[in-house]
Write a protein that holds these residues in place. Structure first.
Motif, PDB file in Angstrom:
ATOM      1  N   GLY A  66       0.263  -1.311   0.079  1.00  0.00           N
ATOM      2  CA  GLY A  66       0.592   0.141  -0.198  1.00  0.00           C
ATOM      3  C   GLY A  66       0.628   1.024  -0.237  1.00  0.00           C
ATOM      4  N   ARG A  67       2.008   1.386   0.747  1.00  0.00           N
ATOM      5  CA  ARG A  67       2.609   2.323   1.044  1.00  0.00           C
ATOM      6  C   ARG A  67       3.331   2.685  -0.643  1.00  0.00           C
ATOM      7  NH1 ARG A  67       3.896   0.805   6.211  1.00  0.00           N
ATOM      8  NH2 ARG A  67       5.558  -0.807   5.015  1.00  0.00           N
ATOM      9  N   THR A  68       3.362   1.767  -1.649  1.00  0.00           N
ATOM     10  CA  THR A  68       4.280   1.817  -2.564  1.00  0.00           C
ATOM     11  C   THR A  68       2.804   3.439  -3.608  1.00  0.00           C
ATOM     12  OG1 THR A  68       2.765   0.544  -4.126  1.00  0.00           O
ATOM     13  CG2 THR A  68       5.531  -0.136  -2.581  1.00  0.00           C
ATOM     14  N   GLY A  69       1.142   3.611  -3.686  1.00  0.00           N
ATOM     15  CA  GLY A  69       1.396   3.644  -3.901  1.00  0.00           C
ATOM     16  C   GLY A  69       0.136   3.247  -5.169  1.00  0.00           C
ATOM     17  N   LYS A  70       0.962   2.208  -5.432  1.00  0.00           N
ATOM     18  CA  LYS A  70       0.519   1.624  -6.979  1.00  0.00           C
ATOM     19  C   LYS A  70      -0.595   0.835  -6.598  1.00  0.00           C
ATOM     20  CE  LYS A  70       4.735   2.929  -8.289  1.00  0.00           C
ATOM     21  NZ  LYS A  70       6.075   1.537  -8.590  1.00  0.00           N
ATOM     22  N   ARG A  71      -0.979   0.646  -8.130  1.00  0.00           N
ATOM     23  CA  ARG A  71      -2.960  -0.206  -8.273  1.00  0.00           C
ATOM     24  C   ARG A  71      -2.115  -1.665  -7.542  1.00  0.00           C
ATOM     25  NH1 ARG A  71      -2.107  -0.939 -13.491  1.00  0.00           N
ATOM     26  NH2 ARG A  71      -3.354   0.498 -13.975  1.00  0.00           N
ATOM     27  N   LEU A  91      -4.905  -1.588   3.863  1.00  0.00           N
ATOM     28  CA  LEU A  91      -3.875  -1.241   2.352  1.00  0.00           C
ATOM     29  C   LEU A  91      -4.186   0.113   1.431  1.00  0.00           C
ATOM     30  CD1 LEU A  91      -4.629  -4.093  -0.471  1.00  0.00           C
ATOM     31  CD2 LEU A  91      -3.126  -3.274   0.154  1.00  0.00           C
ATOM     32  N   ARG A  92      -5.956   0.803   2.131  1.00  0.00           N
ATOM     33  CA  ARG A  92      -6.094   1.856   1.504  1.00  0.00           C
ATOM     34  C   ARG A  92      -5.253   3.328   2.489  1.00  0.00           C
ATOM     35  NH1 ARG A  92     -12.221   0.532   0.482  1.00  0.00           N
ATOM     36  NH2 ARG A  92     -12.336   0.933  -1.587  1.00  0.00           N
ATOM     37  N   SER A  97      -3.601   3.272  -4.339  1.00  0.00           N
ATOM     38  CA  SER A  97      -4.232   4.279  -5.255  1.00  0.00           C
ATOM     39  C   SER A  97      -5.854   3.782  -6.075  1.00  0.00           C
ATOM     40  CB  SER A  97      -3.245   4.696  -5.857  1.00  0.00           C
ATOM     41  OG  SER A  97      -3.133   4.053  -6.546  1.00  0.00           O
ATOM     42  N   GLU A  98      -5.880   2.644  -6.369  1.00  0.00           N
ATOM     43  CA  GLU A  98      -6.789   1.993  -6.509  1.00  0.00           C
ATOM     44  C   GLU A  98      -7.128   0.639  -6.180  1.00  0.00           C
ATOM     45  OE1 GLU A  98      -8.104   0.788 -10.871  1.00  0.00           O
ATOM     46  OE2 GLU A  98      -6.323   2.234 -11.599  1.00  0.00           O
ATOM     47  N   ILE A  99      -7.510  -0.169  -6.164  1.00  0.00           N
ATOM     48  CA  ILE A  99      -8.003  -1.448  -5.800  1.00  0.00           C
ATOM     49  C   ILE A  99      -8.667  -2.368  -6.628  1.00  0.00           C
ATOM     50  CG2 ILE A  99      -7.853  -3.268  -3.526  1.00  0.00           C
ATOM     51  CD1 ILE A  99      -7.372  -0.584  -1.969  1.00  0.00           C
ATOM     52  N   VAL A 100      -8.224  -3.321  -7.016  1.00  0.00           N
ATOM     53  CA  VAL A 100      -9.550  -3.951  -7.522  1.00  0.00           C
ATOM     54  C   VAL A 100      -9.792  -5.714  -6.750  1.00  0.00           C
ATOM     55  CG1 VAL A 100      -9.702  -6.307 -10.059  1.00  0.00           C
ATOM     56  CG2 VAL A 100      -8.682  -3.573  -9.690  1.00  0.00           C
ATOM     57  N   LEU A 101     -11.031  -6.197  -6.561  1.00  0.00           N
ATOM     58  CA  LEU A 101     -11.180  -7.512  -5.612  1.00  0.00           C
ATOM     59  C   LEU A 101     -11.152  -8.781  -6.832  1.00  0.00           C
ATOM     60  CD1 LEU A 101     -12.847  -5.863  -2.658  1.00  0.00           C
ATOM     61  CD2 LEU A 101     -10.678  -6.724  -2.734  1.00  0.00           C
ATOM     62  N   LEU A 102     -10.629  -9.810  -6.997  1.00  0.00           N
ATOM     63  CA  LEU A 102     -10.627 -10.550  -7.880  1.00  0.00           C
ATOM     64  C   LEU A 102     -11.523 -11.944  -6.576  1.00  0.00           C
ATOM     65  CD1 LEU A 102      -7.395 -11.632  -9.709  1.00  0.00           C
ATOM     66  CD2 LEU A 102      -9.333  -9.356 -10.117  1.00  0.00           C
ATOM     67  N   HIS A 103     -12.831 -12.826  -7.326  1.00  0.00           N
ATOM     68  CA  HIS A 103     -13.110 -13.351  -6.599  1.00  0.00           C
ATOM     69  C   HIS A 103     -12.569 -14.908  -7.040  1.00  0.00           C
ATOM     70  CE1 HIS A 103     -15.608 -16.357  -5.198  1.00  0.00           C
ATOM     71  NE2 HIS A 103     -16.959 -16.579  -6.583  1.00  0.00           N
ATOM     72  N   CYS A 104     -12.229 -15.385  -6.023  1.00  0.00           N
ATOM     73  CA  CYS A 104     -11.283 -16.760  -6.349  1.00  0.00           C
ATOM     74  C   CYS A 104     -12.184 -17.758  -5.761  1.00  0.00           C
ATOM     75  CB  CYS A 104     -10.498 -16.281  -6.142  1.00  0.00           C
ATOM     76  SG  CYS A 104      -8.768 -17.564  -5.770  1.00  0.00           S
ATOM     77  N   VAL A 105     -11.597 -18.858  -5.375  1.00  0.00           N
ATOM     78  CA  VAL A 105     -12.071 -20.401  -4.674  1.00  0.00           C
ATOM     79  C   VAL A 105     -10.824 -20.630  -4.901  1.00  0.00           C
ATOM     80  CG1 VAL A 105     -12.997 -22.071  -4.924  1.00  0.00           C
ATOM     81  CG2 VAL A 105     -14.261 -20.515  -5.637  1.00  0.00           C
TER      82      VAL A 105
END
Length: 215
Positions: A66-71, A91-92, A97-105
């Motif tokens: 998170g401290r990198t500020g990257k996606r 993370l926030r 800066s931007e977070i995408v969540l992946l649904h996963c099993v």
């Protein structure tokens, strides 16, 4: 341990891999599994980090990324909503800066009845972030269905040969299958359209031919 050691990449490979990806027009990123790996990836200026499902509660790693500020692309296998809520906050608060969540099993491969693809929609509605799917099922059905449900990221394992030695090859896609999936996704993106219900320009030309009237 021997299996993981067999699969690991030497740190000195990363600059060359990143340079080759840049030449090919492919975004290069990786999944750090230990804190020092973040430093390695920062040294080659990645723009995105992937966090594996198993590390959703490895808070020092989440905070360092998170401290990198990257996606950040965060997989959510074997997690519930409270796990995800805490991880997003970590993370926030650290500066992601931007977070995408992946649904996963986290089964390899999962049973069809376990996939629960509609949970991806739940993630988007609950957390108001872009979503995608990390899929370990055979074929391209789940990724294509996920795109229809609004996925912006697809993760699939790929291999040159399913008979190769290693943990992922038996359920991975071949390169030809992966290319076919991408082609189908691109067609689906066109077919999804804008969602506005109006006649197409070619339909307008046919209205008089297909509707009843006085002639």
């Amino acid at each position: 341990y021997r299996m993981c050691a067999f699969c690991e990449l030497p740190h000195e490979w990363y600059p060359e891999l990143k340079a080759e990806a840049d030449r090919a027009g492919i975004e290069f990123f990786s999944t750090p599994f230990y804190l020092e790996a973040v430093d390695v990836l920062e040294s080659i200026h990645v723009s995105t980090y992937k966090i594996a499902s198993g590390d959703i509660t490895f808070y020092p790693l989440l905070e360092k990324v998170g401290r990198t500020g990257k996606r950040v692309i965060l997989s959510t296998g074997a997690s519930n909503l409270s796990d995800i809520d805490i991880a997003l906050k970590k993370l926030r608060d650290a500066g992601a800066s931007e977070i995408v969540l992946l649904h996963c099993v986290s089964n390899y491969p999962p049973e069809w009845s376990e996939i629960n693809l509609l949970a991806m929609t739940t993630l988007r509605q609950r957390f108001n972030v872009p979503v995608g799917v990390s899929d370990h099922s055979p074929g391209s059905l789940i990724p294509i269905a996920a795109v229809a449900l609004g996925a912006v990221v697809i993760e699939k394992h790929v291999t040159f040969d399913r008979s190769l030695t290693g943990p992922d090859h038996p359920y991975a896609m071949t390169m030809a299958e992966f290319g076919d999936m991408i082609g189908q996704v691109r067609l689906l993106e066109q077919a999804l359209g804008s969602g506005e219900k109006v006649p197409t320009s070619t339909e307008l030309l046919k209205q008089k031919r297909i509707r009843r009237g006085i002639y």
